[in-house]
Design a protein around this motif. Sequence first.
Motif, PDB file in Angstrom:
ATOM      1  N   ASP A  29       0.819  -1.308  -0.099  1.00 45.24           N
ATOM      2  CA  ASP A  29      -0.079   0.018  -0.251  1.00 45.24           C
ATOM      3  C   ASP A  29       1.112   1.211   0.200  1.00 45.24           C
ATOM      4  OD1 ASP A  29      -2.008   1.593  -0.025  1.00 45.24           O
ATOM      5  OD2 ASP A  29      -2.473   1.174   2.546  1.00 45.24           O
ATOM      6  N   GLU A  30       0.691   2.111  -1.038  1.00 47.19           N
ATOM      7  CA  GLU A  30       1.664   3.265  -1.232  1.00 47.19           C
ATOM      8  C   GLU A  30       0.897   4.579  -0.417  1.00 47.19           C
ATOM      9  OE1 GLU A  30       4.311   3.592  -3.025  1.00 47.19           O
ATOM     10  OE2 GLU A  30       4.377   1.648  -3.775  1.00 47.19           O
ATOM     11  N   ARG A  31      -0.280   4.186   0.265  1.00 50.97           N
ATOM     12  CA  ARG A  31      -0.742   5.329   0.999  1.00 50.97           C
ATOM     13  C   ARG A  31       0.014   5.745   2.300  1.00 50.97           C
ATOM     14  NH1 ARG A  31      -5.456   7.257  -1.231  1.00 50.97           N
ATOM     15  NH2 ARG A  31      -6.342   5.836  -2.934  1.00 50.97           N
ATOM     16  N   PRO A  32       0.088   7.040   2.570  1.00 46.87           N
ATOM     17  CA  PRO A  32       0.965   7.382   3.928  1.00 46.87           C
ATOM     18  C   PRO A  32      -0.124   6.899   4.928  1.00 46.87           C
ATOM     19  CG  PRO A  32       0.943   9.203   2.337  1.00 46.87           C
ATOM     20  CD  PRO A  32      -0.102   8.078   1.537  1.00 46.87           C
ATOM     21  N   SER A  33       0.531   6.206   5.922  1.00 49.14           N
ATOM     22  CA  SER A  33      -0.204   5.726   6.920  1.00 49.14           C
ATOM     23  C   SER A  33      -0.493   6.713   8.126  1.00 49.14           C
ATOM     24  CB  SER A  33       0.436   4.541   7.650  1.00 49.14           C
ATOM     25  OG  SER A  33       1.756   5.195   8.236  1.00 49.14           O
ATOM     26  N   GLU A  34      -1.742   6.928   8.529  1.00 52.80           N
ATOM     27  CA  GLU A  34      -2.440   7.642   9.633  1.00 52.80           C
ATOM     28  C   GLU A  34      -2.004   8.926   9.374  1.00 52.80           C
ATOM     29  OE1 GLU A  34      -1.287   6.306  13.460  1.00 52.80           O
ATOM     30  OE2 GLU A  34      -1.284   4.195  12.868  1.00 52.80           O
ATOM     31  N   ALA A  35      -1.944   9.650   8.040  1.00 54.04           N
ATOM     32  CA  ALA A  35      -1.900  10.777   7.552  1.00 54.04           C
ATOM     33  C   ALA A  35      -3.100  11.780   7.672  1.00 54.04           C
ATOM     34  CB  ALA A  35      -0.912  10.753   6.481  1.00 54.04           C
ATOM     35  N   SER A  36      -3.117  12.815   8.288  1.00 55.14           N
ATOM     36  CA  SER A  36      -4.091  13.867   8.255  1.00 55.14           C
ATOM     37  C   SER A  36      -4.008  14.965   7.126  1.00 55.14           C
ATOM     38  CB  SER A  36      -4.423  14.382   9.639  1.00 55.14           C
ATOM     39  OG  SER A  36      -4.685  13.425  10.684  1.00 55.14           O
ATOM     40  N   PRO A  37      -5.115  15.442   6.794  1.00 52.86           N
ATOM     41  CA  PRO A  37      -4.963  16.507   5.847  1.00 52.86           C
ATOM     42  C   PRO A  37      -4.131  17.735   6.619  1.00 52.86           C
ATOM     43  CG  PRO A  37      -7.091  15.771   5.635  1.00 52.86           C
ATOM     44  CD  PRO A  37      -6.369  15.230   6.661  1.00 52.86           C
ATOM     45  N   MET A  68       4.833  12.399  -1.734  1.00 46.07           N
ATOM     46  CA  MET A  68       3.969  12.717  -0.850  1.00 46.07           C
ATOM     47  C   MET A  68       4.492  12.127   0.533  1.00 46.07           C
ATOM     48  SD  MET A  68       1.026  14.085   0.407  1.00 46.07           S
ATOM     49  CE  MET A  68       0.147  14.584  -1.020  1.00 46.07           C
ATOM     50  N   GLN A  69       5.157  11.164   0.710  1.00 45.94           N
ATOM     51  CA  GLN A  69       5.779  10.590   2.122  1.00 45.94           C
ATOM     52  C   GLN A  69       6.877  11.505   2.209  1.00 45.94           C
ATOM     53  OE1 GLN A  69       6.253   6.497   0.750  1.00 45.94           O
ATOM     54  NE2 GLN A  69       4.582   5.763   2.219  1.00 45.94           N
ATOM     55  N   VAL A  70       7.652  11.838   1.412  1.00 49.68           N
ATOM     56  CA  VAL A  70       8.756  12.935   1.782  1.00 49.68           C
ATOM     57  C   VAL A  70       7.913  14.092   2.505  1.00 49.68           C
ATOM     58  CG1 VAL A  70      10.592  14.482   0.798  1.00 49.68           C
ATOM     59  CG2 VAL A  70      10.434  12.072  -0.053  1.00 49.68           C
ATOM     60  N   LEU A  71       7.173  14.509   1.524  1.00 49.34           N
ATOM     61  CA  LEU A  71       6.648  15.987   2.255  1.00 49.34           C
ATOM     62  C   LEU A  71       5.954  15.678   3.709  1.00 49.34           C
ATOM     63  CD1 LEU A  71       5.403  18.805   1.895  1.00 49.34           C
ATOM     64  CD2 LEU A  71       3.310  17.947   0.623  1.00 49.34           C
ATOM     65  N   LEU A  72       5.140  14.650   3.718  1.00 55.59           N
ATOM     66  CA  LEU A  72       4.466  14.301   4.996  1.00 55.59           C
ATOM     67  C   LEU A  72       5.641  14.085   6.214  1.00 55.59           C
ATOM     68  CD1 LEU A  72       1.717  12.141   4.102  1.00 55.59           C
ATOM     69  CD2 LEU A  72       1.580  14.359   4.780  1.00 55.59           C
ATOM     70  N   CYS A  73       6.900  13.515   5.711  1.00 55.51           N
ATOM     71  CA  CYS A  73       7.883  13.113   6.711  1.00 55.51           C
ATOM     72  C   CYS A  73       8.573  14.534   6.989  1.00 55.51           C
ATOM     73  CB  CYS A  73       8.788  12.550   6.021  1.00 55.51           C
ATOM     74  SG  CYS A  73      10.168  12.189   7.341  1.00 55.51           S
ATOM     75  N   LEU A  74       8.415  15.429   6.343  1.00 48.48           N
ATOM     76  CA  LEU A  74       9.379  16.878   6.491  1.00 48.48           C
ATOM     77  C   LEU A  74       8.396  17.624   7.421  1.00 48.48           C
ATOM     78  CD1 LEU A  74      10.748  17.706   3.093  1.00 48.48           C
ATOM     79  CD2 LEU A  74      11.887  17.154   5.289  1.00 48.48           C
ATOM     80  N   ALA A  75       6.931  17.494   6.980  1.00 47.65           N
ATOM     81  CA  ALA A  75       5.870  18.342   7.756  1.00 47.65           C
ATOM     82  C   ALA A  75       5.867  17.891   9.021  1.00 47.65           C
ATOM     83  CB  ALA A  75       4.681  18.201   6.989  1.00 47.65           C
ATOM     84  N   LYS A  76       5.949  16.473   9.294  1.00 48.63           N
ATOM     85  CA  LYS A  76       5.933  16.022  10.863  1.00 48.63           C
ATOM     86  C   LYS A  76       7.042  16.534  11.749  1.00 48.63           C
ATOM     87  CE  LYS A  76       6.283  11.484  13.030  1.00 48.63           C
ATOM     88  NZ  LYS A  76       6.422  10.105  13.185  1.00 48.63           N
ATOM     89  N   HIS A  77       7.968  16.951  10.964  1.00 48.55           N
ATOM     90  CA  HIS A  77       9.347  17.529  11.657  1.00 48.55           C
ATOM     91  C   HIS A  77       9.578  18.990  11.127  1.00 48.55           C
ATOM     92  CE1 HIS A  77      10.324  13.527  12.984  1.00 48.55           C
ATOM     93  NE2 HIS A  77      10.146  13.012  11.857  1.00 48.55           N
ATOM     94  N   ALA A  78       8.428  19.773  11.081  1.00 44.39           N
ATOM     95  CA  ALA A  78       8.527  21.107  10.414  1.00 44.39           C
ATOM     96  C   ALA A  78       9.550  22.020  11.297  1.00 44.39           C
ATOM     97  CB  ALA A  78       7.013  21.723  10.434  1.00 44.39           C
ATOM     98  N   GLY A  79      10.210  22.848  10.621  1.00 44.37           N
ATOM     99  CA  GLY A  79      11.141  23.616  11.148  1.00 44.37           C
ATOM    100  C   GLY A  79      12.594  22.868  11.551  1.00 44.37           C
ATOM    101  N   ARG A  80      12.516  21.707  11.665  1.00 40.64           N
ATOM    102  CA  ARG A  80      13.653  20.741  12.137  1.00 40.64           C
ATOM    103  C   ARG A  80      14.359  20.109  11.120  1.00 40.64           C
ATOM    104  NH1 ARG A  80      10.965  17.142  16.572  1.00 40.64           N
ATOM    105  NH2 ARG A  80       9.061  17.447  14.908  1.00 40.64           N
ATOM    106  N   ALA A  81      15.700  20.020  11.221  1.00 44.21           N
ATOM    107  CA  ALA A  81      16.466  19.462  10.245  1.00 44.21           C
ATOM    108  C   ALA A  81      16.133  17.875  10.224  1.00 44.21           C
ATOM    109  CB  ALA A  81      17.757  19.312  10.408  1.00 44.21           C
ATOM    110  N   VAL A  82      15.776  17.400   9.108  1.00 43.00           N
ATOM    111  CA  VAL A  82      15.574  15.892   8.946  1.00 43.00           C
ATOM    112  C   VAL A  82      16.720  15.092   8.088  1.00 43.00           C
ATOM    113  CG1 VAL A  82      13.962  14.102   7.955  1.00 43.00           C
ATOM    114  CG2 VAL A  82      13.043  16.194   8.856  1.00 43.00           C
ATOM    115  N   SER A  83      17.273  14.437   8.517  1.00 47.02           N
ATOM    116  CA  SER A  83      18.660  13.909   7.737  1.00 47.02           C
ATOM    117  C   SER A  83      18.192  12.977   6.588  1.00 47.02           C
ATOM    118  CB  SER A  83      19.522  12.635   8.605  1.00 47.02           C
ATOM    119  OG  SER A  83      18.826  11.686   8.913  1.00 47.02           O
ATOM    120  N   ARG A  84      18.961  12.770   5.765  1.00 44.63           N
ATOM    121  CA  ARG A  84      18.827  11.969   4.479  1.00 44.63           C
ATOM    122  C   ARG A  84      18.311  10.660   4.805  1.00 44.63           C
ATOM    123  NH1 ARG A  84      19.875  14.351  -0.511  1.00 44.63           N
ATOM    124  NH2 ARG A  84      20.075  12.252  -1.490  1.00 44.63           N
ATOM    125  N   GLU A  85      19.006   9.919   5.825  1.00 42.72           N
ATOM    126  CA  GLU A  85      18.964   8.867   6.194  1.00 42.72           C
ATOM    127  C   GLU A  85      17.509   8.330   7.186  1.00 42.72           C
ATOM    128  OE1 GLU A  85      21.683  10.581   7.169  1.00 42.72           O
ATOM    129  OE2 GLU A  85      22.893   9.690   5.539  1.00 42.72           O
TER     130      GLU A  85
END
Length: 144
Positions: free
Chosen positions: A2-10, A39-56
């Motif tokens: 399943d490619e859908r982001p899990s438990e992601a809210s608008p 979309m998953q990249v965007l949601l991961c960055l949004a989850k950590h908004a304003g903070r550095a997220v490493s490539r790893e």
Amino acid sequence: MDERPSEASPVSIGDWDVDPDTFSLRRCEQTVRLEPRVMQVLLCLAKHAGRAVSREQLLDAVWGSRVVEDDALSASVLKLRKALGDSSKNPLYVETLPRVGYRLVATVTTTESSDSGGPVSTQSERDRKSTRLNSSHQIISYAV
């Protein structure tokens, strides 16, 4: 898989409304569809908004145990910037942190309600008081 982001809210990111269920971004009359991984990249960055997220961290969150080339993340960020109308030189959304990763610099607002009944907002790094080094290596604090 399943490619859908899990438990992601608008959420809203800057002036874009993000709908993870349809992999779409909306602003005024404009709608842009993203690839699932973008979309998953965007949601991961949004989850950590304003903070550095490493490539790893991003590779692990988006691709998990799959073996992918490092360029897969760079290509996804490039597609994300294109969809958002963003620039790597003057970012309004996704900032590149050389040798570190990326940071979402736009304001993120979830549509989930807080205890007061209003939207929940996450400030970006640009909205917070920050510390920077000037050219003479003195530490200067200022509000952006």
